[in-house]
Design an enzyme around this catalytic site. Structure first.
Site, PDB file in Angstrom:
ATOM      1  N   LYS A   1       0.814  -0.942   0.011  1.00  0.00           N
ATOM      2  CA  LYS A   1       0.095   0.062  -0.063  1.00  0.00           C
ATOM      3  C   LYS A   1       0.903   1.452  -0.165  1.00  0.00           C
ATOM      4  O   LYS A   1       2.151   1.198  -0.144  1.00  0.00           O
ATOM      5  CB  LYS A   1      -0.894   0.070   1.119  1.00  0.00           C
ATOM      6  CG  LYS A   1      -1.712  -1.204   1.245  1.00  0.00           C
ATOM      7  CD  LYS A   1      -2.613  -1.601   0.162  1.00  0.00           C
ATOM      8  CE  LYS A   1      -2.852  -3.187   0.190  1.00  0.00           C
ATOM      9  NZ  LYS A   1      -4.196  -3.715   0.584  1.00  0.00           N
TER      10      LYS A   1
HETATM   11  C1  LIG Z   1      -4.935  -4.752   1.127  1.00  0.00           C
HETATM   12  C2  LIG Z   1      -6.262  -4.614   1.300  1.00  0.00           C
HETATM   13  C3  LIG Z   1      -7.050  -4.965   2.469  1.00  0.00           C
HETATM   14  C4  LIG Z   1      -6.134  -5.867   3.661  1.00  0.00           C
HETATM   15  O1  LIG Z   1      -5.271  -5.221   4.144  1.00  0.00           O
HETATM   16  P1  LIG Z   1      -4.216  -5.769   5.154  1.00  0.00           P
HETATM   17  O2  LIG Z   1      -3.654  -4.693   5.666  1.00  0.00           O
HETATM   18  O3  LIG Z   1      -3.366  -6.500   4.427  1.00  0.00           O
HETATM   19  O4  LIG Z   1      -4.960  -6.700   6.094  1.00  0.00           O
HETATM   20  C5  LIG Z   1      -8.353  -4.969   2.226  1.00  0.00           C
HETATM   21  N1  LIG Z   1      -8.957  -4.254   1.652  1.00  0.00           N
HETATM   22  C6  LIG Z   1      -8.486  -3.904   0.437  1.00  0.00           C
HETATM   23  C7  LIG Z   1      -9.234  -3.210  -0.623  1.00  0.00           C
HETATM   24  C8  LIG Z   1      -7.033  -3.879   0.166  1.00  0.00           C
HETATM   25  O5  LIG Z   1      -6.512  -3.717  -0.931  1.00  0.00           O
END
Ligand SMILES: *Cc1c(COP(=O)(O)O)cnc(C)c1O
Length: 378
Positions: free
Chosen positions: A182
């Site tokens: 992210k």
């Molecule tokens: C990456 C992601 C998640 C999960 O995030 P984590 O921090 O890895 O649990 C949830 N929703 C979306 C849309 C994502 O892209």
């Protein structure tokens, strides 16, 4: 010629120094750095309350719990999202009901959500997919009069804006991710932001076993007060090690977003005359952080999506298939998750790919990607 990765976190000596300081302090679990990171994140996202947790998945789970969603409820989710969006609904015992998405933004809309409402719909988990802001006001015009809560899955959304404000600011509750894929990272980590104080108080308690006194507060006194466990809670805490990294990363956010938008603009310009490729772009109501720079390989392109991925791999460029379709996964396939067809979800899942884009990407690296795409198009 070296490999070009699809994503690379931007971490430096400042993060190393911040972690070192935490270790030297002797307090590495949830403590003062987590509190400071929450305050800084709330400020930067124009949120009233922020509660740091271990991931966006656990943030989504807590958001649904505090919003009162449970067994017997239906929750509308896009199938076109990382699987965690739907899993969080399953954790609270509610039924995930899949809605389709808009072809241009990849997000649910008031129309796609309305098509799957049932008398039991209690909430919608709406995603800012790949950092593209969803049209929240339009969605809330549908859901607010019906008493349906919108949980904004802003996992990818830090640094994106909606109608001049940070995404998430207009939601009752939002969930964020700090996974390295992210826009900013703490290794693993997440955040709940909410405008409702009671929800923030309960989320803060639930993340820490629903203890009446936090471990950090107990530690602050020699004779620790007796704690009570007020309901069945979870251990969804972030550590001070992670929060220290998060504080540094948050300071980099404006620069990261500016750079990503600059790289996205170059892609848009260079690819605009390649027939058959359609690139993600800002919607009229906001600006994206281009967390994922995706292109749709349409019928007008000489190669299939998978063919283009192979072509890029030959040039040592690591692109990725686009966002998944949750309804096709074994965990949900054939289950009772509503019955509307999801043609746009399937089209985007089958035809999109994510191009390399990261803060440190050089002009020559981006030129290599563009050249590979253009030569494939001939
Ligand atoms: C990456 C992601 C998640 C999960 O995030 P984590 O921090 O890895 O649990 C949830 N929703 C979306 C849309 C994502 O892209």
């Amino acid at each position: 010629m070296s490999r070009i990765n699809v994503m690379q976190p931007w971490l430096g000596p400042e993060e190393v120094a911040a972690v070192t300081e935490v270790i030297e302090s002797g307090w590495v679990a949830q403590g003062p750095r987590v509190a400071a990171f929450e305050a800084a994140f709330a400020r930067s996202q124009a949120a009233e309350h922020a509660v740091a947790v271990s991931s966006c998945t656990t943030a989504l789970h807590l958001a649904l719990v505090v919003a009162g969603v449970g067994p017997g409820d239906d929750v509308v989710v896009p199938s076109f999202s990382f699987v965690a969006t739907t899993n969080a609904v399953a954790y609270v015992g509610a039924r995930p009901v899949f809605a389709d998405v808009d072809l241009v933004t990849g997000n649910v809309t008031a129309a796609t959500v309305e098509a799957v409402l049932t008398p039991r719909t209690r909430a919608v988990v709406a995603v800012d997919q790949g950092g593209v802001p969803l049209d929240l006001d339009d969605l809330r015009a549908l859901t607010d009069p019906r008493g349906i809560v919108v949980v904004e899955d802003a996992a990818c959304g830090a640094g994106s804006t909606y109608r001049g404000r940070p995404v998430g600011a207009g939601a009752d509750i939002a969930a964020w991710s700090f996974h390295p894929r992210k826009i900013l990272t703490t290794g693993e980590g997440g955040m709940v932001t909410t405008s409702r104080e009671a929800w923030a108080v309960r989320a803060r308690r639930l993340r820490e076993h629903a203890m009446s006194v936090s471990a950090a507060d107990r530690h602050a006194t020699v004779l620790a007060p007796a704690e009570e466990y007020l309901e069945v809670g979870f251990n969804y805490r972030m550590t001070d090690l992670q929060a220290a990294v998060g504080i540094v990363q948050l300071g980099r956010l404006p620069e990261v977003v500016a750079r990503r938008r600059q790289l996205a603009e170059v892609y848009a310009k260079q690819l605009s005359d390649v027939p058959g490729l359609r690139a993600v772009a800002d919607p009229p109501w906001g600006t994206g952080n281009f967390q994922s720079y995706w292109v749709e390989v349409t019928e007008g392109f000489p190669l299939s999506r998978d063919g283009l991925l192979e072509h890029l791999a030959h040039a040592d460029i690591s692109a990725r298939r686009g966002i998944m379709a949750t309804h096709r996964q074994p965990a949900y396939r054939g289950g009772d998750h509503g019955s509307v067809p999801l043609p746009v979800t399937e089209r985007l899942t089958d035809r999109t790919l994510i191009l390399p884009l990261f803060h440190q990407m050089s002009e020559s690296e981006q030129a290599r990607v563009v050249d590979a795409l253009r030569s494939a198009g001939r």
